[in-house]
Design a protein around this motif. Sequence first.
Motif, PDB file in Angstrom:
ATOM      1  N   VAL A  49      32.423 -10.021  47.162  1.00 22.23           N
ATOM      2  CA  VAL A  49      33.691 -10.675  47.508  1.00 22.23           C
ATOM      3  C   VAL A  49      34.868 -10.038  46.774  1.00 22.23           C
ATOM      4  N   HIS A  50      34.640  -9.720  45.507  1.00 22.70           N
ATOM      5  CA  HIS A  50      35.723  -9.131  44.716  1.00 22.70           C
ATOM      6  C   HIS A  50      36.129  -7.760  45.245  1.00 22.70           C
ATOM      7  N   ALA A  53      40.799 -19.483  44.020  1.00 24.01           N
ATOM      8  CA  ALA A  53      40.034 -18.349  43.518  1.00 24.01           C
ATOM      9  C   ALA A  53      38.854 -18.085  44.442  1.00 24.01           C
ATOM     10  N   VAL A  54      38.678 -16.827  44.821  1.00 24.41           N
ATOM     11  CA  VAL A  54      37.538 -16.487  45.667  1.00 24.41           C
ATOM     12  C   VAL A  54      36.512 -15.649  44.918  1.00 24.41           C
ATOM     13  N   THR A  55      36.863 -15.176  43.728  1.00 25.68           N
ATOM     14  CA  THR A  55      35.906 -14.358  42.987  1.00 25.68           C
ATOM     15  C   THR A  55      35.883 -14.740  41.515  1.00 25.68           C
ATOM     16  N   PHE A  56      34.764 -14.400  40.869  1.00 21.94           N
ATOM     17  CA  PHE A  56      34.588 -14.728  39.457  1.00 21.94           C
ATOM     18  C   PHE A  56      35.358 -13.779  38.551  1.00 21.94           C
ATOM     19  N   ILE A  71      37.457 -20.631  40.318  1.00 22.25           N
ATOM     20  CA  ILE A  71      36.176 -20.395  40.964  1.00 22.25           C
ATOM     21  C   ILE A  71      35.181 -21.451  40.463  1.00 22.25           C
ATOM     22  N   TRP A  79      27.765 -10.022  34.312  1.00 20.28           N
ATOM     23  CA  TRP A  79      28.618  -9.103  35.059  1.00 20.28           C
ATOM     24  C   TRP A  79      28.067  -7.690  35.114  1.00 20.28           C
ATOM     25  N   GLN A  84      42.957 -17.151  35.645  1.00 20.54           N
ATOM     26  CA  GLN A  84      41.647 -16.553  35.430  1.00 20.54           C
ATOM     27  C   GLN A  84      41.844 -15.122  34.951  1.00 20.54           C
ATOM     28  N   LEU A  87      26.396  -7.915  38.296  1.00 19.17           N
ATOM     29  CA  LEU A  87      27.371  -8.074  39.371  1.00 19.17           C
ATOM     30  C   LEU A  87      28.142  -6.780  39.641  1.00 19.17           C
ATOM     31  N   LYS A 113      38.000  -8.115  48.512  1.00 18.59           N
ATOM     32  CA  LYS A 113      39.354  -8.619  48.288  1.00 18.59           C
ATOM     33  C   LYS A 113      40.291  -7.498  47.813  1.00 18.59           C
TER      34      LYS A 113
END
Lengths: 452, 367
Positions: free
Chosen positions: A377-378, B358-361, B209, A41, A250, A44, A381
């Motif tokens: 993507v995050h 889920a679209v993101t980690f 995800i 991460w 998550q 990322l 969003k």
Amino acid sequence: MFDRLKSFLFEPKSIAPLVVFRIIFGLATFISTARFLYLGWVDLHFVNTQVQFKYFGFEWVQLATASIMYAIHYLMLAASLGIVFGAFYRVSAIMFFISFTYCELIDITYYLNHYYFVSLIAFLLIWMPANAHFSWDAFVKPSIRKSFVPAFTIQIFKFQLILVYFFAGIAKINYTWLMEALPLKIWLPANSDFPFIGWLFNYPLTAHVFSWAGMLFDISIGLFLLLPQTRFFAWLLVLFFHLLTGALFQIGVFPLVMVASTLIFFSAHFHQNILLFLNKFIKFPFLSEPNYADEKPTGNLLGSSLITGVILCWVSFHILFPLRYVLYPGNLFWTEEAYRFGWRVMLMEKAGTATFYVQEKSSQREGVVDNSDFLNVHQEKQMAMQPDLILQYAQFLKNHYQRQGVSVDKVSAEVYVTLNAKPSKLLFNPQLNLLEIVDSWAPKTWLNRFEE
Amino acid sequence: MKNKAQLLIVIGILFIFSCKEKDKGMDASLAFDRGALLSSITSGMIMPAYDSSVFYFSNLAQTTLQLSQNPNADKLLQAQQNWKQFARSWQYAAAFNFGPAAEKGIKKTLAEEIASFPVSSTKVESFILANDTSFANFDRDSRGIFAIEYLLFGENESANDILAKFANQPQRFSYLLACSNHIGLNLKWVQTEWKTYQASFVSNVGTDIGSSTSLLYNEFLKYYEGLKNFKFGIPLGRRPGQTTTLPKNVEAYYSGYSTELAREHWRCAQLIWEGTGLDGKQGIGFKAYLDKVEGGKALIALTQEQAAATQAKFDALPTGKLSDAIQNNFTKVDDVHTELQKLTRFYKSDLSSLIGIAVTFSSGDGD
């Protein structure tokens, strides 16, 4: 009144709970940071990024180079261990607080309430004498050893924990959560493959039961953790609740942080036994030995009006700041004014599609932006449903295209947002020139009203 | 203590009974079998799409080989026809650009490796000139389906012109065959891998995800947005900073087959959403999933309405080359882009939000 408060805050208490809390918190941040590195991460979030969305008032915080970002994470690992072992404790706590908070401030799209929580706890730990016992520091410098500390050094952490649960509970008291069982009616069926009880999630009744149970748990768990008679049972509930939500959703390390932190509610005796156990079965020859033979000092430790006043301010701020949403008109979930820093967690299912249009001055030609050119993507969003981030992105687009030689005179956006499974609606007028809107604490009157 | 235990048992029994009771009265139909959706899409679309892509590829590979051995106008025409069929069938496989087709190390996704466009004729020509068929570079716009297209169709060239180019430059055939070989290796590998991968794909029924539903959905969305952004948006000059249209940037510029391919692309996206197999048999897709979730029926209606509007604009596209239409019939092409844009939100945030994919980690806010 003030004196009574002062004597409550400065009543001598065994240092054991504070020491165990120090160890647990250090371990949790160590695991959390190691996990962050392991999952890649750092790359990322901090390396493969073109845009960083800023916190209001912290626009000056800049992203550092990749190697510095990695170095900061390794520093956090070291600082966490320093906290665990009470080694160079103050320096470790300060380093951890600064580096962790810095990483959080870089990009607001990664904002999580529990990161805010970790920052607050880390900040508080800087000021606490958590290294005065069972620590490296007390081993090399016996003069700092203490068996008793003023009560506030422990109570303040309980306060922070109760705050998290209580505000999370308050936030759940709304029609959608309690009567429509939304968003759980979306999230639970999505987990119908959950072992053993997954099939139950397909029933709306389960969502209703979970919604009410979640609200009641959050509202009341603080009280039950405080009362000695219910404490153990309450903590088992905490454990169960977080294991369940951790397995369902998550949500990263949050369950771990909460389950571990809430141990602080247990008695001094309980924590003393933990430390004695650790000392006996896992030998730490480099830590000062726990010793509880000292007499409890009579009367209060040297009370300080200044500290009492500071604590009073701290506590008031943390009670009032999450409540600031009452000052804003409109639907909180829709406008998200005063939504952050309010312990509103897993409260709504919200998503948006944001299409940005950049207009060139002389030709009046309007181009459509492909967000994936700039955002991951995050980030996309998060941006697509939060008005303040939409404004920041509009500014970014303007600057980006102006650097490319396009003279931009307007950036507009068509943003459709769906909230709790309702058909998506325009968040604001797509004709608005977003470059002309300045973000502030003031109500965002440019947003459309949310219609049920 | 005993009383408490009794109370708990009573509450427990009441709860179970209330569940049973609700079975009849309350809408218990939130249950959706993601396994069934995955298996329907896998057997009805993914496997047939890769199979037919490989089939049409083999035809193309065969005719290009024959063309190289015996260059003549008939063989060229046949190769061109076979290229078109393969390019059509590829539109379907391209939607499932995950699993074995995903990025691995320095290897990009299958779609990026073999179907990047627009192809750079300059790069292709310079590699041919250097007789470099190694593909040991990152110039993915110099190989793949659209490099073959460039070599087979030329730019507004007659069959004789094209054949003459091959005749004058023998290594042109080497490059053509190398491209074909490169596609074959990559495509067939993914097709074979899917045969073993499909079992684990179908059995991974979560929504987090990396779960199959999330992979399928996220790639579906990328696939859809690719149609809008790359096959229409950029050629239409709709990006900020673009001052003119870029008709040459359409997919399949040299064959002039762009409109047909775009229609297939659009059709495939529809099939995935509807859950219809490539053979036309009704299976299970996102529509069936939506039908079972909160707010889903309303979204189905809105999606279908906008999809119909989009379809109408596709139907109204002029026949002939898309690159010509962009210059002479801009509005008709732009209309497709506009309607695709309007449809986006129904596929993007609305769909994923309602089914909780889920679209993101990154972690969400925990409770």
